[in-house]
Design a protein around this motif. Structure first.
Motif, mmCIF file in Angstrom:
data_model
loop_
_atom_site.group_PDB
_atom_site.id
_atom_site.type_symbol
_atom_site.label_atom_id
_atom_site.label_comp_id
_atom_site.label_asym_id
_atom_site.label_seq_id
_atom_site.Cartn_x
_atom_site.Cartn_y
_atom_site.Cartn_z
ATOM 1 N N UNK A 125 1.149 -1.142 -0.033
ATOM 2 C CA UNK A 125 -0.140 0.086 0.303
ATOM 3 C C UNK A 125 0.772 1.043 0.386
ATOM 4 N N UNK A 126 2.224 1.461 0.154
ATOM 5 C CA UNK A 126 3.500 2.373 -0.118
ATOM 6 C C UNK A 126 4.130 2.267 -1.185
ATOM 7 N N UNK A 127 4.740 3.467 -1.000
ATOM 8 C CA UNK A 127 4.985 3.972 -1.672
ATOM 9 C C UNK A 127 7.478 3.393 -1.301
ATOM 10 N N UNK A 128 7.893 3.763 -1.600
ATOM 11 C CA UNK A 128 9.994 3.341 -1.957
ATOM 12 C C UNK A 128 10.179 4.975 -3.167
ATOM 13 N N UNK A 129 10.337 5.462 -2.846
ATOM 14 C CA UNK A 129 11.750 6.566 -3.070
ATOM 15 C C UNK A 129 13.076 6.761 -3.107
ATOM 16 N N UNK A 130 13.858 6.291 -4.080
ATOM 17 C CA UNK A 130 15.219 5.179 -3.927
ATOM 18 C C UNK A 130 15.953 5.809 -4.533
ATOM 19 N N UNK A 173 -0.781 6.044 -1.868
ATOM 20 C CA UNK A 173 0.094 5.232 -1.205
ATOM 21 C C UNK A 173 -0.591 6.120 0.213
ATOM 22 N N UNK A 174 -0.326 4.835 1.239
ATOM 23 C CA UNK A 174 -0.722 5.155 2.448
ATOM 24 C C UNK A 174 0.859 5.707 3.582
ATOM 25 N N UNK A 175 1.683 5.280 3.160
ATOM 26 C CA UNK A 175 2.962 6.113 3.904
ATOM 27 C C UNK A 175 4.365 5.998 2.399
ATOM 28 N N UNK A 176 5.247 6.595 2.639
ATOM 29 C CA UNK A 176 5.454 7.348 1.250
ATOM 30 C C UNK A 176 7.465 6.767 2.342
ATOM 31 N N UNK A 177 7.870 6.636 1.738
ATOM 32 C CA UNK A 177 9.792 6.229 2.299
ATOM 33 C C UNK A 177 10.890 6.291 1.091
ATOM 34 N N UNK A 178 12.092 8.004 2.505
ATOM 35 C CA UNK A 178 12.868 8.191 1.272
ATOM 36 C C UNK A 178 14.267 7.693 1.768
ATOM 37 N N UNK A 179 14.531 6.115 1.275
ATOM 38 C CA UNK A 179 16.092 5.722 1.509
ATOM 39 C C UNK A 179 17.296 6.113 0.292
ATOM 40 N N UNK A 180 18.594 5.747 1.194
ATOM 41 C CA UNK A 180 20.077 6.267 0.583
ATOM 42 C C UNK A 180 20.799 5.966 0.898
#
Length: 396
Positions: A125-130, A173-180
């Motif tokens: 249900x979420x999205x990840x910005x990578x 999306x319920x949650x959005x994360x950025x990961x680096x």
């Protein structure tokens, strides 16, 4: 053996060898220090992640032996049954103090951390910005989560802002994360965490920093998040215990609620036997050394800067590194592997890095100077680099 499997393997292995993409593994005959022995030959070692030289530290070896004598060679179970020893609890308390967070959780490897934490927090249900140059373990962790993965141009804050806006305002999306990554291991550059935090606050992004190559190296040893003074702003700090720390394992640090959740929902914690006590004791000793003095950290950076300056003066393309990681970018894959092979023949072990670890046409020999190298070792290595570089036409 299945004929179909054998045909698949033979065809694809041949293709890799023909393209210069097949990686030969060289067993080391002894400890992984500043000089290593391979096939009976001593080589200056510029391929190890043992940044501070702690993997061969005598004090840490004694701690590991004493803890093994006390607890045994294995934990005996997964953490949630009866594999949590009191020494695990002590390590996690020390890790939280080290990273400036409320709590921390340890895992069997840094790779496991990304598989565990990303998939425990994010779902379909979420999205990840990578970031497009993130480590393979991040990519695999994102895939495992089932979240929509949105690739962000490397270190491009405008692209991150645009994609964060689109993702958060879409209603999908319920949650959005950025990961680096905190430090990008192939180029040695440092993530723009202040820019990331600014955008994360604007769009309420969850922030995740993989600091495998930053812990012990940046922030006077405390890592990239500490380097920028953002301990209270980054939601998940992940790191490895096998690089600058010199042992094995990984950790995630954050709020107490986050760690409580990971203990009940991250699958490697739930289903894989805990780290052995000997490794934990050595890790705790390493953290104590890094916290007590910056001597090893400072020596690492001194050696890194010295090698960078020397390679640059010789005419090598060392890219945009901001850390001791020093790539010599060769380009074509077969030439890159030939360059690495000739270095070894002359006395320097610096492994070639080619596709798929880096993009095609961006092959490089990655140099990892450590606090354990002497100036004489680095001078000898530079002389060999000059000889091989001119011989193969990489420098004039």
């Amino acid at each position: 053996m299945s004929k179909i499997l054998d045909a698949f393997l033979q065809e694809n292995l041949k293709e890799l060898r023909d393209q210069g993409l097949y990686n030969e593994i060289d067993p080391i005959e002894g400890p992984n220090g500043p000089v290593i022995k391979i096939k009976g030959k001593d080589l200056i070692n510029l391929s190890s992640n043992n940044y501070l030289g702690l993997a061969t530290d005598e004090d840490l070896k004694k701690l590991a032996i004493d803890a093994t004598n006390k607890y045994g060679v294995g934990a005996g179970a997964v953490r949630t049954i009866n594999g949590t020893l009191d020494i695990h609890v002590a390590l996690e308390k020390k890790l939280a103090e080290f990273k400036g967070t409320e709590a921390a959780i340890s895992y069997q490897s840094g790779f496991n951390c990304n598989m565990a934490a990303i998939s425990a927090v994010m779902n379909k249900k979420d999205a990840i910005l990578s970031d497009e140059l993130n480590h393979a373990s991040i990519i695999d962790g994102c895939r495992l989560s089932g979240a929509k993965v949105i690739r962000v141009n490397h270190q491009d804050m405008d692209d991150l802002r645009a994609k964060a806006k689109e993702a958060t305002e879409s209603g999908l999306y319920e949650k959005v994360m950025y990961i680096t990554d905190g430090v990008f291991s192939m180029d040695g550059n440092i993530a723009n965490l202040p820019g990331v935090v600014e955008i994360a606050k604007e769009f309420d992004l969850i922030t995740y920093v993989d600091d495998a190559h930053g812990s012990g190296v940046t922030g006077k040893g405390k890592g990239t998040v500490k380097h920028f003074g953002l301990e209270k702003e980054i939601d998940l700090q992940m790191g490895t215990l096998s690089k600058a720390i010199g042992v094995v394992g990984g950790y995630v640090a954050g709020t107490q609620a986050l760690i409580d959740w990971l203990k009940v929902r991250s699958r490697p914690f739930l289903f894989s036997t805990a780290l052995p006590a000997g490794d934990i004791a050595a890790t705790m000793g390493a953290l104590d050394k890094i916290s007590a003095s910056t001597e090893l950290h400072d020596k690492l950076w001194e050696n890194g800067n010295y090698l960078k300056e020397g390679l640059s003066k010789l005419g090598f393309d060392i890219g945009v590194s901001e850390t001791p990681i020093t790539p010599c970018i060769i380009g074509e894959e077969k030439l890159t592997q030939q360059f690495s092979k000739r270095l070894a023949e002359e006395g320097v072990y610096a492994k070639s890095i080619v596709f798929p670890t880096v993009a095609k046409g961006k092959g490089r020999v990655r140099n990892m100077p450590t606090a354990a190298h002497t100036k004489q070792m680095l001078d000898d290595a530079l002389a060999i680099y000059e000889k091989v570089g001119k011989e193969l036409g990489v420098i004039s």
